[in-house]
Design a protein around this motif. Structure first.
Motif, PDB file in Angstrom:
ATOM      1  N   GLU A   1      -6.406   4.031  -5.430  1.00  0.00           N
ATOM      2  CA  GLU A   1      -7.093   5.012  -4.587  1.00  0.00           C
ATOM      3  C   GLU A   1      -6.540   6.389  -4.879  1.00  0.00           C
ATOM      4  OE1 GLU A   1      -6.458   4.225  -0.436  1.00  0.00           O
ATOM      5  OE2 GLU A   1      -4.306   4.475  -0.590  1.00  0.00           O
TER       6      GLU A   1
ATOM      7  N   HIS B   1       0.862  -1.179   0.000  1.00  0.00           N
ATOM      8  CA  HIS B   1       0.000   0.000   0.000  1.00  0.00           C
ATOM      9  C   HIS B   1       0.899   1.229   0.000  1.00  0.00           C
ATOM     10  CE1 HIS B   1      -3.537   2.380   1.979  1.00  0.00           C
ATOM     11  NE2 HIS B   1      -3.219   2.812   0.775  1.00  0.00           N
TER      12      HIS B   1
ATOM     13  N   ARG C   1     -11.740   5.039  -3.677  1.00  0.00           N
ATOM     14  CA  ARG C   1     -10.985   3.838  -4.010  1.00  0.00           C
ATOM     15  C   ARG C   1     -11.776   3.039  -5.032  1.00  0.00           C
ATOM     16  NH1 ARG C   1      -9.177   0.195   0.861  1.00  0.00           N
ATOM     17  NH2 ARG C   1      -8.010   2.085   1.235  1.00  0.00           N
TER      18      ARG C   1
ATOM     19  N   SER D   1       1.323   5.386  -1.778  1.00  0.00           N
ATOM     20  CA  SER D   1       0.737   6.508  -2.516  1.00  0.00           C
ATOM     21  C   SER D   1       1.839   7.449  -2.970  1.00  0.00           C
ATOM     22  CB  SER D   1      -0.249   7.274  -1.632  1.00  0.00           C
ATOM     23  OG  SER D   1      -1.350   6.470  -1.321  1.00  0.00           O
TER      24      SER D   1
ATOM     25  N   GLN E   1     -11.516  11.238  -0.413  1.00  0.00           N
ATOM     26  CA  GLN E   1     -10.837   9.979  -0.701  1.00  0.00           C
ATOM     27  C   GLN E   1     -11.777   8.995  -1.382  1.00  0.00           C
ATOM     28  OE1 GLN E   1      -8.860   8.215   2.606  1.00  0.00           O
ATOM     29  NE2 GLN E   1      -8.462   6.314   1.554  1.00  0.00           N
TER      30      GLN E   1
END
Length: 172
Positions: free
Chosen positions: A63, A28, A118, A30, A116
């Motif tokens: 996301e 995970h 996803r 970003s 946010q």
């Protein structure tokens, strides 16, 4: 004292049972985008190491967090994955609406003011263990940087039954 110990054991068992169906995330990450925007040519790259058996399926999700100055009602992203050392790629174009029919943001608004969202991409089988490069490119603007996206990320996890409509694909 014996009652308290029994209660703690029961609580621990119930908590572990609750997490039985939660997908295990193996990656995970970003990437924060520059304030001047995200150009179509700029790919966000993610290096994912797969250590499990080639029989293991993985869910991949993308996301993003949008700022209030994002001017579109949808988003188009190109997802690319390097499949093997020969340079073979798997690509998928992702399109989704970020506003509902009443022009209200989908997803959830965080304390930072960012929206946010996803989107589940697919369940895949990697052909072998190793490190794979996953890339995301924006497909919204051709001539100028896309503004209003704070960051974009990739999540790789073991499959989750909460995605019954997910397309399944074996990467060869």
């Amino acid at each position: 004292m014996r009652h308290l110990l029994s209660l703690l054991i029961a609580l621990a068992c119930s908590l572990s049972a609750c997490h039985e169906n939660v997908p295990k995330t193996i990656y995970h990450q970003s990437r924060v985008l520059p304030p001047q925007g995200w150009t179509r040519e700029d790919a966000l790259s993610f290096e994912v190491t797969i250590q499990d058996s080639t029989q293991q399926a993985y869910d991949i999700a993308v996301e993003w967090r949008l700022e209030d100055n994002y001017v579109f009602s949808d988003i188009n992203l190109l997802f690319e994955a390097d499949i093997d050392s020969t340079g073979k790629q798997d690509t998928l174009t992702v399109h989704t609406h970020v506003l509902d029919q009443h022009n209200v943001w989908k997803g959830k608004k965080g304390s930072s003011g960012l929206h946010q969202q996803r989107m589940f991409l697919k369940t895949i089988h990697f052909p072998q263990t190793g490190t794979y490069t996953l890339r995301i490119r924006q497909q919204m603007t051709h001539d100028k940087p896309l503004k209003g996206i704070h960051d974009v990320g990739i999540i790789v996890s073991y499959p989750d039954d909460r995605h019954p409509d997910a397309g399944k694909q074996t990467v060869k």
